[in-house]
Design a protein around this motif. Structure first.
Motif, PDB file in Angstrom:
ATOM      1  N   LYS A   1       0.813  -1.218   0.000  1.00 12.49           N
ATOM      2  CA  LYS A   1       0.000   0.000   0.000  1.00 12.49           C
ATOM      3  C   LYS A   1       0.844   1.264   0.000  1.00 12.49           C
ATOM      4  O   LYS A   1       0.504   2.247  -0.670  1.00 12.49           O
ATOM      5  CB  LYS A   1      -0.938   0.001   1.207  1.00 12.49           C
ATOM      6  CG  LYS A   1      -1.921   1.159   1.241  1.00 12.49           C
ATOM      7  CD  LYS A   1      -2.887   1.040   2.419  1.00 12.49           C
ATOM      8  CE  LYS A   1      -3.786  -0.170   2.272  1.00 12.49           C
ATOM      9  NZ  LYS A   1      -4.800  -0.238   3.355  1.00 12.49           N
ATOM     10  N   GLU A   2       1.963   1.270   0.698  1.00 13.21           N
ATOM     11  CA  GLU A   2       2.765   2.494   0.783  1.00 13.21           C
ATOM     12  C   GLU A   2       3.428   2.862  -0.536  1.00 13.21           C
ATOM     13  O   GLU A   2       3.864   3.994  -0.729  1.00 13.21           O
ATOM     14  CB  GLU A   2       3.833   2.376   1.875  1.00 13.21           C
ATOM     15  CG  GLU A   2       4.839   1.271   1.666  1.00 13.21           C
ATOM     16  CD  GLU A   2       4.450  -0.006   2.410  1.00 13.21           C
ATOM     17  OE1 GLU A   2       5.368  -0.732   2.812  1.00 13.21           O
ATOM     18  OE2 GLU A   2       3.244  -0.237   2.586  1.00 13.21           O
ATOM     19  N   PHE A   3       3.495   1.906  -1.481  1.00 11.53           N
ATOM     20  CA  PHE A   3       4.091   2.185  -2.782  1.00 11.53           C
ATOM     21  C   PHE A   3       3.047   2.411  -3.869  1.00 11.53           C
ATOM     22  O   PHE A   3       3.397   2.788  -4.994  1.00 11.53           O
ATOM     23  CB  PHE A   3       5.001   1.035  -3.215  1.00 11.53           C
ATOM     24  CG  PHE A   3       6.191   0.832  -2.324  1.00 11.53           C
ATOM     25  CD1 PHE A   3       7.279   1.685  -2.386  1.00 11.53           C
ATOM     26  CD2 PHE A   3       6.217  -0.212  -1.414  1.00 11.53           C
ATOM     27  CE1 PHE A   3       8.379   1.504  -1.561  1.00 11.53           C
ATOM     28  CE2 PHE A   3       7.314  -0.408  -0.584  1.00 11.53           C
ATOM     29  CZ  PHE A   3       8.394   0.456  -0.661  1.00 11.53           C
ATOM     30  N   ALA A   4       1.770   2.187  -3.545  1.00 16.84           N
ATOM     31  CA  ALA A   4       0.716   2.236  -4.567  1.00 16.84           C
ATOM     32  C   ALA A   4       0.625   3.598  -5.242  1.00 16.84           C
ATOM     33  O   ALA A   4       0.353   3.695  -6.440  1.00 16.84           O
ATOM     34  CB  ALA A   4      -0.629   1.868  -3.945  1.00 16.84           C
ATOM     35  N   ALA A   5       0.843   4.663  -4.469  1.00 18.41           N
ATOM     36  CA  ALA A   5       0.721   6.013  -5.043  1.00 18.41           C
ATOM     37  C   ALA A   5       1.934   6.398  -5.877  1.00 18.41           C
ATOM     38  O   ALA A   5       1.910   7.414  -6.578  1.00 18.41           O
ATOM     39  CB  ALA A   5       0.520   7.032  -3.925  1.00 18.41           C
ATOM     40  N   SER A   6       3.001   5.589  -5.831  1.00 14.78           N
ATOM     41  CA  SER A   6       4.248   5.957  -6.501  1.00 14.78           C
ATOM     42  C   SER A   6       4.517   5.185  -7.788  1.00 14.78           C
ATOM     43  O   SER A   6       5.449   5.521  -8.515  1.00 14.78           O
ATOM     44  CB  SER A   6       5.432   5.728  -5.549  1.00 14.78           C
ATOM     45  OG  SER A   6       5.264   6.450  -4.348  1.00 14.78           O
ATOM     46  N   VAL A   7       3.715   4.165  -8.080  1.00 10.89           N
ATOM     47  CA  VAL A   7       4.050   3.279  -9.199  1.00 10.89           C
ATOM     48  C   VAL A   7       4.014   3.985 -10.548  1.00 10.89           C
ATOM     49  O   VAL A   7       4.637   3.529 -11.503  1.00 10.89           O
ATOM     50  CB  VAL A   7       3.115   2.047  -9.248  1.00 10.89           C
ATOM     51  CG1 VAL A   7       3.311   1.179  -8.033  1.00 10.89           C
ATOM     52  CG2 VAL A   7       1.660   2.476  -9.384  1.00 10.89           C
ATOM     53  N   PHE A   8       3.281   5.111 -10.641  1.00  8.09           N
ATOM     54  CA  PHE A   8       3.199   5.819 -11.912  1.00  8.09           C
ATOM     55  C   PHE A   8       4.256   6.922 -12.037  1.00  8.09           C
ATOM     56  O   PHE A   8       4.354   7.568 -13.074  1.00  8.09           O
ATOM     57  CB  PHE A   8       1.809   6.431 -12.093  1.00  8.09           C
ATOM     58  CG  PHE A   8       0.708   5.406 -12.121  1.00  8.09           C
ATOM     59  CD1 PHE A   8       0.526   4.579 -13.223  1.00  8.09           C
ATOM     60  CD2 PHE A   8      -0.146   5.254 -11.043  1.00  8.09           C
ATOM     61  CE1 PHE A   8      -0.477   3.624 -13.255  1.00  8.09           C
ATOM     62  CE2 PHE A   8      -1.161   4.310 -11.062  1.00  8.09           C
ATOM     63  CZ  PHE A   8      -1.323   3.489 -12.162  1.00  8.09           C
TER      64      PHE A   8
END
Length: 313
Positions: A250-257
């Protein structure tokens, strides 16, 4: 008291009142001028020193208070622009560093094979195939880099049209049929019979789905599952690309793009990549007036959802 005396006293009172008014105006004018000069000097100081402070003014003058308020709004906007510029500059530097590393590694491999062939005086077909494969990888990296650069510069022509999304989904999943069969993937497809039309660009949508499906196979391959689901509501069309692999915490979900993000940044160190595929897909979706979102539950389900604007039948 005579009339002359009364007239004299009235005249004197009027003159006193006029003097008071003139004095007040003089004091007010000088005070306002001094405050404006104070604001101007402070603003110049902030601009010259590139400070993040605000302009403060102590006065009861509502006009000056409003002026200071609007100046501070402009300063806040300026600070936001500075922060965004610095962030973008750092992002560009890191991306260039990542790309340079990703290109340097396969180029070293190519040069190594060529040196071996030169020293041995051989022309191994296996070596030639490896060189060709590695060179193609380098070309792919370069192509991705320049594609993203053109997208971010707004230099990509993407005329929108009335696009049959059902057909586009079928074409894309068929392109991966052989690979999915070789890897023994369970494939689940749900495309409705009634045609859904989107205001989109076919090439852009093909590229988006190609990147997302490739991503699911590459990084979610341990789940041996790929799903494609097409659905719609009154205003939008949704394409879900699903895998059951390791997923993303979850902590990386906002960064994948983010163009800086690589799968190495996540908890899954086995994932490799330069972080451009998803960034390109996101940029394309935004330019189509849509979006891409992610929902991931590691080892259960990871869903990338493409959102497009729906058109009437």
């Amino acid at each position: 008291m005579s009339n002359a005396t009364i007239i004299f006293l009235l005249t004197l009172c009027i003159m006193i009142l006029i003097c008071i008014i003139v004095y007040q105006q003089f004091v007010f004018h000088n005070g306002t001028k001094a405050k404006i000069h104070e604001i101007s000097s402070k603003l110049k100081e902030l601009l010259d020193t590139d400070s993040d402070e605000k302009v403060t003014v102590f006065t009861d003058n509502k006009a000056l208070i409003e002026l200071a308020t609007q100046i501070n709004r402009m300063l806040e906007d300026r600070q936001k622009v500075k922060v965004e510029y610095r962030r973008a500059e750092m992002a560009s530097k890191k991306m260039l560093s990542n790309i340079s590393h990703d290109i340097k590694t396969p180029m070293t491999v190519i040069l190594g094979y060529l040196e071996i062939m030169r020293l041995n005086g051989t022309q191994s077909n296996e070596m030639l195939q490896k060189i060709e494969s590695t060179a193609q990888r380098v070309m792919g990296l370069i192509t991705q880099f320049f594609t993203l650069a053109k997208l971010e510069a707004g230099d990509t022509d993407m005329p929108l049209e009335r696009l049959n999304v059902n057909e586009a989904c079928r074409e894309n999943i068929l392109d991966f049929y052989e690979l999915l069969s070789q890897k023994n993937f369970e494939v689940e497809i749900n495309i409705p019979d009634h045609v859904l039309y989107a205001n989109a660009n076919k090439d852009a949508l093909q590229r988006i789905m190609f990147n997302l499906i490739s991503n699911a196979i590459r990084y979610g391959g341990d789940g041996k599952y790929l799903g494609m689901f097409l659905r719609a509501d009154q205003a939008h069309i949704y394409i879900d690309i699903v895998d059951r692999g390791r997923g993303i915490e979850k902590e990386f979900a906002a960064s994948v793009f983010d163009r800086l993000f690589t799968m190495e940044d996540s908890r899954n160190s086995a994932m490799q990549g330069n972080g451009l595929g998803l960034t390109i897909a996101k940029n394309l979706a935004l330019q189509l007036g849509g979006d891409i979102t992610l929902e991931s539950h590691p080892h259960q389900k990871t869903v990338f959802t493409i959102t497009l604007k729906k058109m009437a039948y």
